[in-house]
Design an enzyme around this catalytic site. Structure first.
Site, mmCIF file in Angstrom:
data_model
loop_
_atom_site.group_PDB
_atom_site.id
_atom_site.type_symbol
_atom_site.label_atom_id
_atom_site.label_comp_id
_atom_site.label_asym_id
_atom_site.label_seq_id
_atom_site.Cartn_x
_atom_site.Cartn_y
_atom_site.Cartn_z
ATOM 1 N N LYS A 170 0.557 -1.269 -0.271
ATOM 2 C CA LYS A 170 -0.174 -0.071 0.411
ATOM 3 C C LYS A 170 1.338 1.023 -0.010
ATOM 4 O O LYS A 170 0.638 1.895 -0.568
ATOM 5 C CB LYS A 170 -0.859 -0.023 1.471
ATOM 6 C CG LYS A 170 -2.406 -1.435 1.107
ATOM 7 C CD LYS A 170 -2.930 -0.940 2.435
ATOM 8 C CE LYS A 170 -4.202 -2.450 2.025
ATOM 9 N NZ LYS A 170 -4.410 -2.409 2.919
ATOM 10 N N LYS A 211 -4.234 -8.737 -12.783
ATOM 11 C CA LYS A 211 -5.373 -8.655 -11.932
ATOM 12 C C LYS A 211 -6.435 -8.175 -11.789
ATOM 13 O O LYS A 211 -6.472 -6.229 -11.536
ATOM 14 C CB LYS A 211 -4.704 -9.093 -10.520
ATOM 15 C CG LYS A 211 -5.580 -9.562 -9.457
ATOM 16 C CD LYS A 211 -4.716 -9.087 -8.246
ATOM 17 C CE LYS A 211 -5.596 -9.562 -7.673
ATOM 18 N NZ LYS A 211 -5.367 -9.918 -5.799
ATOM 19 N N LYS A 223 -9.439 -2.341 -7.861
ATOM 20 C CA LYS A 223 -9.617 -1.114 -7.962
ATOM 21 C C LYS A 223 -8.558 -0.153 -8.796
ATOM 22 O O LYS A 223 -8.644 0.701 -9.382
ATOM 23 C CB LYS A 223 -10.388 -0.801 -7.405
ATOM 24 C CG LYS A 223 -10.757 0.538 -6.658
ATOM 25 C CD LYS A 223 -11.426 0.654 -5.049
ATOM 26 C CE LYS A 223 -10.586 0.188 -3.859
ATOM 27 N NZ LYS A 223 -10.067 1.567 -3.707
#
Ligand code: TRP
Length: 345
Positions: free
Chosen positions: A127, A210, A213
């Site tokens: 992240k 993949k 979002k």
């Protein structure tokens, strides 16, 4: 009781050895990747076992700072699960923050968690690499997840492969708590097992990566009409000419078709690919029809549910009530084990 009993096992009558728990992020519109990667399995598991499924709005807050969006996605996830066949008579569906004991337990766990372990978190590092701000919530995310699981006595956690480390951290946390605060012969927490959901269902997105979002390459579960068509037609394929043979296994459109088609249909289309004379445009049309009909009923149900927000709220309220009833006695034992006394309770 004189009331008629439901034909299927109710949460009260299912065997209690397995307690399924899982959290769903309300951080965006749910897409095909979410469906084939997790939701579909959640829907089938919730009928088989005692199960707690919660919408993890506190987890979403680690990266989503938009009140309207968070509130919207929270209710949207609930509506989506119900539209796809989640039966509130079978298992508990609720909002994470409606069981405030979860954050209380997370606080207790923080004090048993080495910061160095959190800093090594794969998901945390990912992240940060994607540009999210390394705030304390994001760092402590796995600790809240451990609380989510252990507070209901969860034994089985259906998650995608990317969550494997978080379940290991949960097991470590449970072990550390037992070791620190319990007698060896009376551990408070059971170490939960991950149920890693099929990697077969890594769903390719429009660009072949993949579906995610964060890549902006998704097809929404309830996309329809022109919008759906435009997306399907934009799926990236190679430039093999129409009349030449094609390798179905190397194509993104076929990878998506496989998720929807019966074995027979899939073979038929694979044959057409290999024979030549069948273009990617044909395959896309086929896929479009499949997506459209697969979710037709759920789309309709979702439209109905959108007209009945009070019903969705009622389901979530009842789910939270049951979840709290499960969490409270466990929290009482935790406080006692740790020495957190109360002058008011
Ligand atoms: N971290 C999980 C995900 O991103 C969501 C989650 C939060 C979760 N709490 C959980 C999953 C508890 C399983 C159990 O998918």
């Amino acid at each position: 009781m004189s009331q008629a009993q439901p034909a299927t096992a109710s949460p009260e009558t299912k065997e209690k050895d397995t307690i399924v728990v899982s959290g769903i992020q309300p951080s965006g519109t749910l897409h095909l990747g979410n469906y084939f990667g997790a939701i579909r399995q959640h829907i089938s598991l919730h009928r088989e076992h005692e199960a707690y499924f919660f919408i993890v709005n506190y987890h979403a807050l680690t990266s989503l700072h938009d009140a309207e969006a968070l509130a919207h996605y929270t209710m949207d996830v609930a509506t989506t699960y119900l539209a796809l066949g989640f039966d509130p008579e079978e298992a508990h569906l609720f909002i994470q923050s409606d069981v405030p004991e979860v954050t209380e337990l997370a606080w207790i766990f923080y004090n048993l968690t080495p910061v160095s372990h959190l800093e090594k978190g794969v998901s945390y590092k990912d992240k940060i690499a994607q540009g999210l701000s390394p705030n304390a919530g994001l760092l402590n995310y796995p600790v809240l997840q451990a609380a989510d699981i252990l507070i209901y006595g969860g034994t089985l956690v259906p998650v995608g492969a990317d969550q494997k480390q978080h379940i290991e951290m949960t097991r470590d946390t449970a072990g550390r708590f037992n070791h620190t605060f319990c007698d060896d012969d009376a551990p408070l927490f059971t170490l939960p097992e991950p149920l890693i959901l099929d990697d077969v269902s890594v769903v390719p997105g429009l660009d072949g990566r993949k579906m995610s979002k964060s890549y902006g390459n998704t097809i929404g579960l309830f996309d329809e009409g022109k919008d759906l068509k435009k997306k399907v037609m934009s799926i990236v394929t190679d430039s093999t000419p129409l009349d030449e043979p094609k390798d179905p296994e190397a194509d993104n459109v076929f990878a998506l078709i496989k998720l929807f088609a019966s074995d027979e249909k899939r073979e038929e289309i694979a044959e057409a690919y290999r024979a030549g004379g069948y273009g990617y445009g044909h395959a896309k049309k086929e896929l479009l029809g499949m997506i459209d009909s697969y979710f037709a009923e759920a789309r309709e149900r979702r439209r109905e549910l959108k007209q009945r927000p009070d019903y969705v709220r009622d389901v979530l309220r009842e789910g939270a009530r049951n979840a709290r009833a499960q969490a409270e006695p466990i929290m009482d034992r935790v406080r006692e084990a740790v020495g957190i006394v109360s002058a008011t309770r």
